[in-house]
Write a protein that holds these residues in place. Structure first.
Motif, short mmCIF file in Angstrom:
data_model
loop_
_atom_site.label_atom_id
_atom_site.label_comp_id
_atom_site.label_asym_id
_atom_site.label_seq_id
_atom_site.Cartn_x
_atom_site.Cartn_y
_atom_site.Cartn_z
N MET A 126 -4.01 -2.25 -11.87
CA MET A 126 -4.24 -0.86 -10.91
C MET A 126 -3.53 -0.30 -11.10
O MET A 126 -4.07 0.67 -10.58
CB MET A 126 -2.74 -1.82 -10.26
CG MET A 126 -2.47 -1.36 -9.37
SD MET A 126 -1.18 0.02 -8.97
CE MET A 126 0.20 -0.47 -9.67
N ILE A 127 -3.33 0.76 -12.22
CA ILE A 127 -2.43 1.79 -12.26
C ILE A 127 -3.23 2.65 -12.67
O ILE A 127 -3.79 3.65 -12.01
CB ILE A 127 -0.85 1.83 -12.76
CG1 ILE A 127 -0.26 2.90 -12.27
CG2 ILE A 127 -1.78 1.96 -14.27
CD1 ILE A 127 0.35 3.40 -11.22
N ASN A 128 -4.45 2.07 -12.63
CA ASN A 128 -5.74 2.86 -13.41
C ASN A 128 -6.54 3.13 -12.21
O ASN A 128 -7.70 3.54 -12.30
CB ASN A 128 -6.61 2.38 -14.60
CG ASN A 128 -5.82 3.02 -15.50
OD1 ASN A 128 -4.96 3.81 -15.97
ND2 ASN A 128 -6.17 2.25 -16.77
N SER A 129 -6.47 2.56 -11.15
CA SER A 129 -7.29 2.58 -10.41
C SER A 129 -6.72 2.70 -8.59
O SER A 129 -7.74 2.54 -7.46
CB SER A 129 -7.82 0.71 -10.35
OG SER A 129 -7.07 0.18 -9.38
N ILE A 130 -5.73 3.49 -8.57
CA ILE A 130 -4.89 3.33 -7.14
C ILE A 130 -3.76 4.68 -7.53
O ILE A 130 -3.43 4.99 -8.51
CB ILE A 130 -4.21 2.12 -6.33
CG1 ILE A 130 -4.99 0.74 -6.25
CG2 ILE A 130 -3.51 2.41 -5.22
CD1 ILE A 130 -4.59 -0.20 -5.73
N ASN A 167 -11.77 5.38 -6.95
CA ASN A 167 -10.30 5.53 -7.48
C ASN A 167 -9.71 6.76 -6.76
O ASN A 167 -9.77 7.78 -6.89
CB ASN A 167 -9.88 4.66 -8.42
CG ASN A 167 -10.80 3.03 -9.06
OD1 ASN A 167 -10.56 2.42 -7.74
ND2 ASN A 167 -10.91 3.09 -10.09
N GLY A 168 -8.17 6.46 -6.34
CA GLY A 168 -7.77 7.40 -5.95
C GLY A 168 -7.89 7.58 -4.57
O GLY A 168 -6.64 8.97 -4.24
N LEU A 169 -9.04 7.15 -3.54
CA LEU A 169 -9.24 7.25 -2.21
C LEU A 169 -9.16 6.14 -1.08
O LEU A 169 -9.38 4.85 -1.80
CB LEU A 169 -10.59 8.25 -2.28
CG LEU A 169 -10.47 9.44 -3.03
CD1 LEU A 169 -11.87 10.02 -2.57
CD2 LEU A 169 -9.58 10.52 -2.62
N SER A 170 -8.33 6.31 -0.39
CA SER A 170 -7.70 5.86 0.67
C SER A 170 -10.15 5.40 1.26
O SER A 170 -11.10 6.28 0.72
CB SER A 170 -7.45 6.11 2.04
OG SER A 170 -8.60 6.62 2.57
#
Length: 508
Positions: A122-126, A393-396
């Motif tokens: 999860m933390i690597n993708s959000i 990842n990291g963007l809405s």
């Protein structure tokens, strides 16, 4: 040379094979996979043993997976197992029979390991700093508290959507009394861990099949235009309404629910009951559906041991996408990104709100040429498609669309046409932002039209409705000057200043 790895996730509800490829350029991607809804936790007898029928089904499934793995010539294959086998009284016998029949040595994860791998995926993708992570499986559920992107507490609860459905049969729906009893059991388990109640007003990140199903059902109900559930945000009322609708339906009518897969029809109600009960107990601010989890965490831990956790999911995914699509010169797109950053800094020098615009612009600059990996002609069209359908990842979802439109920008009319079906996400104000940042990116690209990245420094000055660009370069900028003049009119319409390439000085 590329290498391929397989991870087999033997869960309580389903068994999955995912095949990952690490390319010669350092990128990674999923290239194949298979799934079987084996429901192993429902094959546990009253003595807590997995039945021989269940073991045979497991062996049969793994044997089929091995045929697929053989076709891909895998460097390594890693079978992991969670609650169904972890809690089985005949765990050793299961592992022995599987190894004898298939040659695979199953690694049984503890509840703590399962939570850690799920958190890593999860933390690597959000891009989230603090929150609760809930992974609802078939036979267990893991709840993890993380602060500043680090695990603070975690616990594995001995219930999941399959095991609770076995006790609270939802075939004909779920009555108020049964729901109250189910919620009471989940709440009692949560209350045994005092750390849970000490943290309020955090987002609840949900992973696993139940979470993805909730996202898909809600998206189908509102005709959501973006084909991705990862990083999909939901409010409490939206999930509560969806749950109330589902639990009133008998199974034969429930299976007609758009967005709900047939292998989850019977267990979706207890799954969502767990999800909503945990949400209420921790007084979460919102739901965030995460498409990455246990298998992704195992992949990062086993195959990137030197740095399994990424500090910036967006930067990491940009680098991975660029490495997957290598048609564009890396030096060129980096140079364009540098120029774009200089231009934005000048044009929005006194605007305190420029930070998100900078993220969108620089992401678009690094990805604007990836469409050329499909074909050069009309590469902008392919760039838009690839960005929208890649793991950025990291963007809405809205931000991914903004980046895709900025990266592929050619004109206002083409941008409007490309975004026509995304009206639910992109407002008129955001269209105006795309026009502005799209034309700025076009200017940055024009300033390296020769793709020689020969500009060593820029001096930018706005005066009398002109943007004077003084460039020191190591070669002639004739191509750049022609291209800047070509787009000058459109640029002025968006920014109110006409770009002028001035006093080009050779340093050689």
């Amino acid at each position: 040379m590329s290498q391929r790895y397989g991870i087999i996730d033997i869960g309580s509800n389903s068994i999955r094979l995912v095949i990952y490829e690490k390319t010669e350029h350092g990128a990674h991607r999923v290239v194949d996979g298979s799934k079987r809804a084996a429901r192993l936790s429902s094959r546990i007898n009253e003595q807590g043993f997995l039945s021989q029928e269940g073991i045979d089904l497991l062996i049969e499934t793994l044997s089929v997976f091995m045929l697929l793995a053989k076709q891909h010539q895998l460097t390594e294959i890693v079978p992991i197992a969670t609650a169904a086998i972890r809690n089985a009284g005949n765990q050793n016998e299961i592992i022995k029979q599987v190894e004898q029949a298939t040659g695979l040595k199953i690694r049984v994860l503890s509840g703590v390991e399962e939570a850690e791998y799920g958190f890593l995926g999860m933390i690597n993708s959000i891009a989230v700093q603090d929150g609760f992570l809930l992974d609802i499986g078939g036979g267990s559920s893991e709840l993890t508290l993380f602060l500043d992107r680090k695990i603070v507490h975690s616990f594995s609860f001995p219930f999941g959507c399959v095991s609770l459905n076995k006790r609270f049969d939802s075939k004909e729906g779920l009555s108020d009394a049964a729901l109250a009893e189910l919620r009471q059991e989940v709440t009692a388990a949560l209350a045994q861990h005092e750390w849970i109640a000490r943290y309020k007003q955090l987002p609840l990140i949900a992973v696993g099949g139940t979470a993805r199903a909730v996202g898909k059902i809600h998206q189908a109900a509102i005709d959501y235009p973006f084909a991705q559930t990862h990083n999909y945000h939901l409010q409490a009322l939206e999930v509560d309404e969806l749950f109330q609708q589902l639990r009133q339906l008998p199974q034969d009518k429930r299976k007609k629910t758009e967005g709900l897969s047939k292998d989850r029809v019977d267990v979706i109600i207890p799954g969502v009951a767990i999800l909503s009960t945990v949400f209420q107990y921790v007084e979460a601010t919102k739901y965030v559906i995460c498409g990455a989890g246990l298998r992704d965490g195992v992949f990062h831990k086993l195959f990137f041991p030197e740095q399994p956790m990424q500090q910036n999911p967006l930067d990491y995914s940009i680098e991975n996408i660029v490495a997957l699509h290598t048609a564009a010169s890396r030096d060129h797109v980096e140079h364009v990104s540098w120029i774009a950053e200089q231009l934005l800094g000048c044009l929005m020098e006194n605007d305190e709100g420029k930070q998100p615009y900078s993220v969108y612009l620089l992401t678009a600059a690094k990805l604007y040429r990836i469409g050329a990996a499909i074909e050069y002609y009309n590469f902008a069209k392919h760039t838009f498609y690839l960005i929208v359908h890649s793991h950025l990842n990291g963007l809405s979802h809205k931000e991914i669309l903004l980046v895709a439109a900025i990266a592929s920008y050619r004109s206002k009319s083409k941008a409007r046409a490309e975004l026509k079906s995304y009206g639910l996400l992109i407002s008129n104000d955001e269209l105006e932002l795309i026009y502005r940042l799209g034309t700025l990116l076009q200017l940055a690209i024009a300033l390296d039209r020769s793709e020689t990245h020969s500009i060593d420094s820029l001096e930018l000055k706005i005066e009398a409705e002109k943007l004077y660009i003084t460039a020191k370069a190591s070669s002639d900028l004739q191509l750049e000057a022609l291209k800047v003049a070509e787009i000058a009119s459109d640029f002025k319409k968006q920014w109110g200043v006409k770009p002028v390439l001035k006093l080009v000085t050779s340093v050689n």
